[in-house]
Design a protein around this motif. Structure first.
Motif, PDB file in Angstrom:
ATOM      1  N   LEU A   1      41.106 -18.498  18.359  1.00 25.13           N
ATOM      2  CA  LEU A   1      40.868 -18.315  16.930  1.00 25.13           C
ATOM      3  C   LEU A   1      39.493 -18.848  16.585  1.00 25.13           C
ATOM      4  O   LEU A   1      39.073 -19.893  17.089  1.00 25.13           O
ATOM      5  CB  LEU A   1      41.927 -19.051  16.110  1.00 25.13           C
ATOM      6  N   TRP A   2      38.804 -18.145  15.687  1.00 27.75           N
ATOM      7  CA  TRP A   2      37.477 -18.545  15.265  1.00 27.75           C
ATOM      8  C   TRP A   2      37.368 -18.203  13.794  1.00 27.75           C
ATOM      9  O   TRP A   2      37.766 -17.109  13.373  1.00 27.75           O
ATOM     10  CB  TRP A   2      36.443 -17.776  16.089  1.00 27.75           C
ATOM     11  N   ALA A   3      36.875 -19.107  12.995  1.00 28.07           N
ATOM     12  CA  ALA A   3      36.789 -18.873  11.559  1.00 28.07           C
ATOM     13  C   ALA A   3      35.448 -19.345  11.022  1.00 28.07           C
ATOM     14  O   ALA A   3      34.848 -20.276  11.542  1.00 28.07           O
ATOM     15  CB  ALA A   3      37.909 -19.606  10.832  1.00 28.07           C
ATOM     16  N   VAL A   4      35.000 -18.672   9.993  1.00 29.76           N
ATOM     17  CA  VAL A   4      33.790 -19.059   9.277  1.00 29.76           C
ATOM     18  C   VAL A   4      34.188 -19.279   7.832  1.00 29.76           C
ATOM     19  O   VAL A   4      34.863 -18.444   7.231  1.00 29.76           O
ATOM     20  CB  VAL A   4      32.706 -17.954   9.358  1.00 29.76           C
ATOM     21  N   THR A   5      33.786 -20.406   7.291  1.00 27.49           N
ATOM     22  CA  THR A   5      34.080 -20.672   5.882  1.00 27.49           C
ATOM     23  C   THR A   5      32.780 -20.907   5.134  1.00 27.49           C
ATOM     24  O   THR A   5      31.792 -21.363   5.704  1.00 27.49           O
ATOM     25  CB  THR A   5      34.979 -21.913   5.714  1.00 27.49           C
ATOM     26  N   LYS A   6      32.789 -20.561   3.880  1.00 26.62           N
ATOM     27  CA  LYS A   6      31.646 -20.856   3.023  1.00 26.62           C
ATOM     28  C   LYS A   6      32.173 -21.159   1.633  1.00 26.62           C
ATOM     29  O   LYS A   6      33.276 -20.748   1.271  1.00 26.62           O
ATOM     30  CB  LYS A   6      30.638 -19.713   3.000  1.00 26.62           C
ATOM     31  N   GLU A   7      31.386 -21.899   0.897  1.00 21.04           N
ATOM     32  CA  GLU A   7      31.796 -22.297  -0.441  1.00 21.04           C
ATOM     33  C   GLU A   7      31.822 -21.084  -1.370  1.00 21.04           C
ATOM     34  O   GLU A   7      30.977 -20.200  -1.275  1.00 21.04           O
ATOM     35  CB  GLU A   7      30.829 -23.360  -0.970  1.00 21.04           C
ATOM     36  N   ASP A   8      32.800 -21.054  -2.265  1.00 19.19           N
ATOM     37  CA  ASP A   8      32.970 -19.954  -3.219  1.00 19.19           C
ATOM     38  C   ASP A   8      32.344 -20.345  -4.557  1.00 19.19           C
ATOM     39  O   ASP A   8      32.801 -21.272  -5.210  1.00 19.19           O
ATOM     40  CB  ASP A   8      34.452 -19.642  -3.395  1.00 19.19           C
ATOM     41  N   PHE A   9      31.298 -19.625  -4.956  1.00 18.48           N
ATOM     42  CA  PHE A   9      30.611 -19.907  -6.213  1.00 18.48           C
ATOM     43  C   PHE A   9      30.930 -18.874  -7.288  1.00 18.48           C
ATOM     44  O   PHE A   9      30.282 -18.827  -8.328  1.00 18.48           O
ATOM     45  CB  PHE A   9      29.087 -19.944  -5.979  1.00 18.48           C
ATOM     46  N   SER A  10      31.917 -18.036  -7.051  1.00 18.97           N
ATOM     47  CA  SER A  10      32.214 -16.927  -7.970  1.00 18.97           C
ATOM     48  C   SER A  10      32.656 -17.392  -9.357  1.00 18.97           C
ATOM     49  O   SER A  10      32.508 -16.649 -10.327  1.00 18.97           O
ATOM     50  CB  SER A  10      33.265 -15.996  -7.361  1.00 18.97           C
ATOM     51  N   THR A  11      33.173 -18.588  -9.467  1.00 12.59           N
ATOM     52  CA  THR A  11      33.628 -19.071 -10.777  1.00 12.59           C
ATOM     53  C   THR A  11      32.572 -19.910 -11.492  1.00 12.59           C
ATOM     54  O   THR A  11      32.805 -20.363 -12.608  1.00 12.59           O
ATOM     55  CB  THR A  11      34.912 -19.912 -10.630  1.00 12.59           C
ATOM     56  N   TRP A  12      31.414 -20.101 -10.863  1.00 13.19           N
ATOM     57  CA  TRP A  12      30.355 -20.906 -11.477  1.00 13.19           C
ATOM     58  C   TRP A  12      29.692 -20.140 -12.617  1.00 13.19           C
ATOM     59  O   TRP A  12      29.472 -18.926 -12.532  1.00 13.19           O
ATOM     60  CB  TRP A  12      29.305 -21.286 -10.452  1.00 13.19           C
ATOM     61  N   THR A  13      29.311 -20.860 -13.653  1.00 10.54           N
ATOM     62  CA  THR A  13      28.585 -20.262 -14.779  1.00 10.54           C
ATOM     63  C   THR A  13      27.108 -20.116 -14.409  1.00 10.54           C
ATOM     64  O   THR A  13      26.640 -20.716 -13.433  1.00 10.54           O
ATOM     65  CB  THR A  13      28.693 -21.158 -16.035  1.00 10.54           C
ATOM     66  N   LYS A  14      26.376 -19.352 -15.211  1.00 13.58           N
ATOM     67  CA  LYS A  14      24.928 -19.211 -14.983  1.00 13.58           C
ATOM     68  C   LYS A  14      24.240 -20.566 -15.067  1.00 13.58           C
ATOM     69  O   LYS A  14      23.321 -20.860 -14.312  1.00 13.58           O
ATOM     70  CB  LYS A  14      24.320 -18.245 -15.999  1.00 13.58           C
ATOM     71  N   GLN A  15      24.708 -21.401 -15.980  1.00 16.39           N
ATOM     72  CA  GLN A  15      24.124 -22.730 -16.151  1.00 16.39           C
ATOM     73  C   GLN A  15      24.365 -23.588 -14.908  1.00 16.39           C
ATOM     74  O   GLN A  15      23.455 -24.290 -14.450  1.00 16.39           O
ATOM     75  CB  GLN A  15      24.701 -23.415 -17.386  1.00 16.39           C
ATOM     76  N   GLN A  16      25.561 -23.533 -14.350  1.00 19.33           N
ATOM     77  CA  GLN A  16      25.852 -24.291 -13.131  1.00 19.33           C
ATOM     78  C   GLN A  16      24.984 -23.811 -11.968  1.00 19.33           C
ATOM     79  O   GLN A  16      24.444 -24.619 -11.208  1.00 19.33           O
ATOM     80  CB  GLN A  16      27.327 -24.164 -12.757  1.00 19.33           C
ATOM     81  N   LYS A  17      24.853 -22.499 -11.846  1.00 17.95           N
ATOM     82  CA  LYS A  17      24.030 -21.956 -10.763  1.00 17.95           C
ATOM     83  C   LYS A  17      22.563 -22.315 -10.943  1.00 17.95           C
ATOM     84  O   LYS A  17      21.862 -22.595  -9.975  1.00 17.95           O
ATOM     85  CB  LYS A  17      24.205 -20.437 -10.675  1.00 17.95           C
ATOM     86  N   ALA A  18      22.088 -22.327 -12.198  1.00 19.75           N
ATOM     87  CA  ALA A  18      20.685 -22.652 -12.474  1.00 19.75           C
ATOM     88  C   ALA A  18      20.365 -24.106 -12.160  1.00 19.75           C
ATOM     89  O   ALA A  18      19.214 -24.439 -11.846  1.00 19.75           O
ATOM     90  CB  ALA A  18      20.354 -22.342 -13.934  1.00 19.75           C
ATOM     91  N   SER A  19      21.360 -24.978 -12.217  1.00 17.12           N
ATOM     92  CA  SER A  19      21.112 -26.393 -11.946  1.00 17.12           C
ATOM     93  C   SER A  19      21.534 -26.804 -10.531  1.00 17.12           C
ATOM     94  O   SER A  19      21.551 -27.982 -10.208  1.00 17.12           O
ATOM     95  CB  SER A  19      21.827 -27.266 -12.981  1.00 17.12           C
TER      96      SER A  19
END
Length: 142
Positions: A17-35
């Motif tokens: 078994l091999w897995a790749v994980t990455k953080e999910d930013f889909s629920t972040w607001t534009k303000q959160q992403k900008a900072s």
């Protein structure tokens, strides 16, 4: 537990078994992403040109944080045991800061006459690039 594929049991020890994980930013607001943190690399590829089989090739990538929050380097890995580096796993890069990722590619045992490409994967907390790929390439000659 015996894994079964198409109704047939797999031989013991044959399941990997091999897995790749990455953080999910889909629920972040534009303000959160900008900072947030923003990963930037001085380049995404390093080409050593032609090298003789068995020769070692060294280089480095510089990873920077162009964002407004600390950049976290969760994990750095590559797809070849011929590339060595000290993974900065768990490193924290302040806004405006950077770190170097030096590497050495050992071409011993690699196929002469072929393009050799190794992929380095960098997993971060940067919403714009949670996974970044860096490429090390050369043409191996006898």
């Amino acid at each position: 537990v015996t894994p079964v594929v198409d109704g047939k049991p797999l031989p013991k020890g044959s399941l990997v078994l091999w897995a790749v994980t990455k953080e999910d930013f889909s629920t972040w607001t534009k303000q959160q992403k900008a900072s947030a943190a923003t990963l930037e690399a001085d380049r995404t590829s390093f080409s050593a040109g032609p090298v003789h089989q068995g020769q070692e090739v060294s280089g480095k990538f510089t990873l920077s944080n162009a964002g407004k929050s600390d950049l976290l380097i969760y994990k750095v890995e590559c797809d070849s045991s011929h590339l060595s580096f000290t993974a900065p796993n768990g490193a924290r890069v302040k806004p405006g800061g950077s770190l170097e990722l030096p590497f050495t590619l050992d071409t011993s045992g690699r196929t002469a006459g072929a393009d050799d490409i190794v992929v380095i994967s960098v997993y971060t907390n940067s919403p714009s690039s949670p996974v970044a790929f860096l490429y090390v390439s050369c043409v191996i000659v006898k």
